[in-house]
Design a protein around this motif. Structure first.
Motif, short mmCIF file in Angstrom:
data_model
loop_
_atom_site.label_atom_id
_atom_site.label_comp_id
_atom_site.label_asym_id
_atom_site.label_seq_id
_atom_site.Cartn_x
_atom_site.Cartn_y
_atom_site.Cartn_z
N GLU A 67 0.95 -1.17 -0.10
CA GLU A 67 0.10 0.18 0.14
C GLU A 67 0.90 1.23 0.00
N MET A 68 2.01 1.32 0.72
CA MET A 68 2.86 2.44 0.65
C MET A 68 3.46 2.55 -0.78
N ALA A 69 3.84 1.35 -1.21
CA ALA A 69 4.41 1.52 -2.66
C ALA A 69 3.40 2.18 -3.60
N ALA A 70 1.97 1.84 -3.25
CA ALA A 70 1.02 2.42 -4.56
C ALA A 70 1.12 3.93 -3.94
N TYR A 71 0.94 4.33 -2.69
CA TYR A 71 0.95 5.53 -2.45
C TYR A 71 2.19 6.27 -2.99
N ALA A 72 3.29 5.84 -2.57
CA ALA A 72 4.53 6.53 -3.36
C ALA A 72 4.48 6.56 -4.71
N ASP A 73 4.00 5.89 -5.37
CA ASP A 73 3.86 5.71 -7.06
C ASP A 73 2.95 7.06 -7.14
N GLU A 74 1.68 6.95 -6.65
CA GLU A 74 0.92 8.23 -6.90
C GLU A 74 1.24 9.57 -6.46
N HIS A 75 2.49 9.63 -5.73
CA HIS A 75 2.83 10.86 -5.37
C HIS A 75 4.31 11.20 -5.92
N GLY A 76 4.60 10.70 -7.19
CA GLY A 76 5.78 10.94 -7.86
C GLY A 76 7.21 10.57 -7.05
N ILE A 77 7.06 9.69 -5.98
CA ILE A 77 8.37 8.86 -5.50
C ILE A 77 8.99 8.27 -6.57
N THR A 78 10.31 8.26 -6.76
CA THR A 78 10.89 7.73 -7.79
C THR A 78 11.22 6.23 -7.90
N THR A 79 11.52 5.74 -6.84
CA THR A 79 12.03 4.19 -6.66
C THR A 79 11.64 3.50 -5.26
N VAL A 80 11.18 2.44 -5.47
CA VAL A 80 11.09 1.58 -4.29
C VAL A 80 12.45 0.67 -4.40
N GLN A 81 12.92 0.37 -3.08
CA GLN A 81 14.20 -0.30 -3.01
C GLN A 81 13.87 -1.32 -2.29
N THR A 82 14.39 -2.66 -2.41
CA THR A 82 14.45 -3.80 -1.65
C THR A 82 15.78 -4.76 -1.68
N GLU A 83 15.65 -5.51 -1.05
CA GLU A 83 16.87 -6.28 -0.95
C GLU A 83 16.74 -7.98 -0.44
N GLU A 84 17.89 -8.55 -0.35
CA GLU A 84 17.90 -10.10 -0.05
C GLU A 84 18.84 -10.37 1.06
N HIS A 85 18.36 -11.08 1.88
CA HIS A 85 19.26 -11.74 3.11
C HIS A 85 18.25 -12.75 3.58
N HIS A 86 19.04 -14.04 3.93
CA HIS A 86 18.42 -15.25 4.14
C HIS A 86 18.64 -15.63 5.82
N GLY A 87 17.73 -16.36 6.41
CA GLY A 87 17.92 -17.30 7.56
C GLY A 87 18.10 -15.99 8.75
#
Length: 323
Positions: A29-49
């Motif tokens: 929901e935050m990503a959709a809100y960010a998209d609607e308000h012109g935020i450029t990028t969603v960043q995510t990452e990977e870690h395990h265990g």
């Protein structure tokens, strides 16, 4: 306008499946809100265990974000290349590139936690060679043409939309990473502000006769949280930032260089250090940085507080920067 980034790693210590599911849905929901308000990028990452439930599946999350948005880019920074089957990784990225219309950015690193390699029974000592194979395989697979892979001929479909291939950067803080990027003609993403390493990469481009560019964090790359009353917010929620900072610190040896590297052991030390900053909207506008990275759910931050930060950023910081 600076580049605006909203970062999600979905950490929640002591989560239940129900609470973690609610956090994941809130992030979408935050990503959709960010998209609607012109935020450029969603960043995510990977870690395990990781005991605090750090996101292990960045491409699954990216696909969900693409389904909820129409404009925002998603940067996976970083995928731990040697932990993935190269052919399957080529397929996953190709499908996401098609699904998103070219909005996926992948930074490929080799990681710095041997225990992650142990989980998947991957040889830590071979991580450099495995990363070479992953990157070379991706570039061949995305042509849609048959190629030789581990002694047999294979062909991967579908082809991605982006030409000549989806945006793929080589991440890292070592000369080996810079050489790898230059040899393959791929852009380089240093994990911290490392001008000497950028210069080394450019020298290797000349040596290999390839072309590339660098996407390097600035000398200041703080993780931001926006609040009307920073003092109160540090007092009430500072422990969440400290949890993440201490987790990172426990992973990073002396030769690991990262834009998110903290030596703090208390909330007060963390605040003084400046890696994490809680700012009013006005203070954020005055920073004058080229990249603003908002981290609304850092370290298990309550979702309601994350929403307050995101709304202040979108409704009071970004409009002021546009004026």
């Amino acid at each position: 306008m600076p580049v605006s980034v909203v970062r999600f790693n979905l950490v929640e210590p002591d989560a239940t499946p129900a609470s973690l599911g609610a956090r994941y849905r809130a992030a979408l929901e935050m990503a959709a809100y960010a998209d609607e308000h012109g935020i450029t990028t969603v960043q995510t990452e990977e870690h395990h265990g990781v005991a605090n439930n750090w996101l292990p599946s960045p491409f699954a999350f990216a696909g969900a974000v693409f389904g909820a948005t129409t404009r925002v880019a998603v940067t996976v920074s970083a995928v731990i290349g040697p932990l993935h089957d190269p052919l399957r990784l080529a397929e996953e990225i190709a499908v996401l590139d098609l699904l998103s219309g070219g909005r996926l950015v992948t930074v490929a690193g080799i990681g710095y936690r041997p225990e992650e390699y142990a989980i998947f029974d991957v040889d830590w000592k071979r991580r450099g060679k495995l990363q070479d194979e992953v990157l070379e395989t991706l570039l061949k697979a995305w042509t849609g043409e048959p190629f030789e892979y581990r002694g047999r001929t294979v062909r991967i479909t579908p082809r991605p939309q982006t030409e000549p291939h989806p945006l793929l950067l080589v991440g890292g803080s070592s000369k080996a990473a810079a050489r790898r990027a230059a040899r393959l003609g791929l852009p380089f993403f240093p994990s911290a502000h490392l001008p000497q390493l950028e210069a080394y990469y450019k020298e290797r481009l000349v040596e290999y006769g390839t072309e590339g560019w660098t996407m390097m964090p600035g000398a200041e790359t703080p993780l931001l949280h926006i609040a009307e009353d920073p003092d109160r917010t540090w007092a009430e929620y500072g422990r969440h930032f400290l949890h993440e900072a201490r987790t990172y610190a426990s992973w990073q040896s002396g030769d690991i260089r990262s834009a998110v590297k903290s030596a703090a052991t208390t909330v007060d030390e963390l605040r003084a250090e400046g890696v994490y900053r809680i700012l009013t909207p006005e203070q954020c506008v005055q920073l004058g940085l080229d990249n603003l990275v908002l981290h609304p759910l850092a370290g298990g931050m309550p979702v309601d507080e994350g929403w307050r930060s995101l709304r202040l950023f979108a409704e009071r910081v970004l409009p002021a920067l546009a004026d």
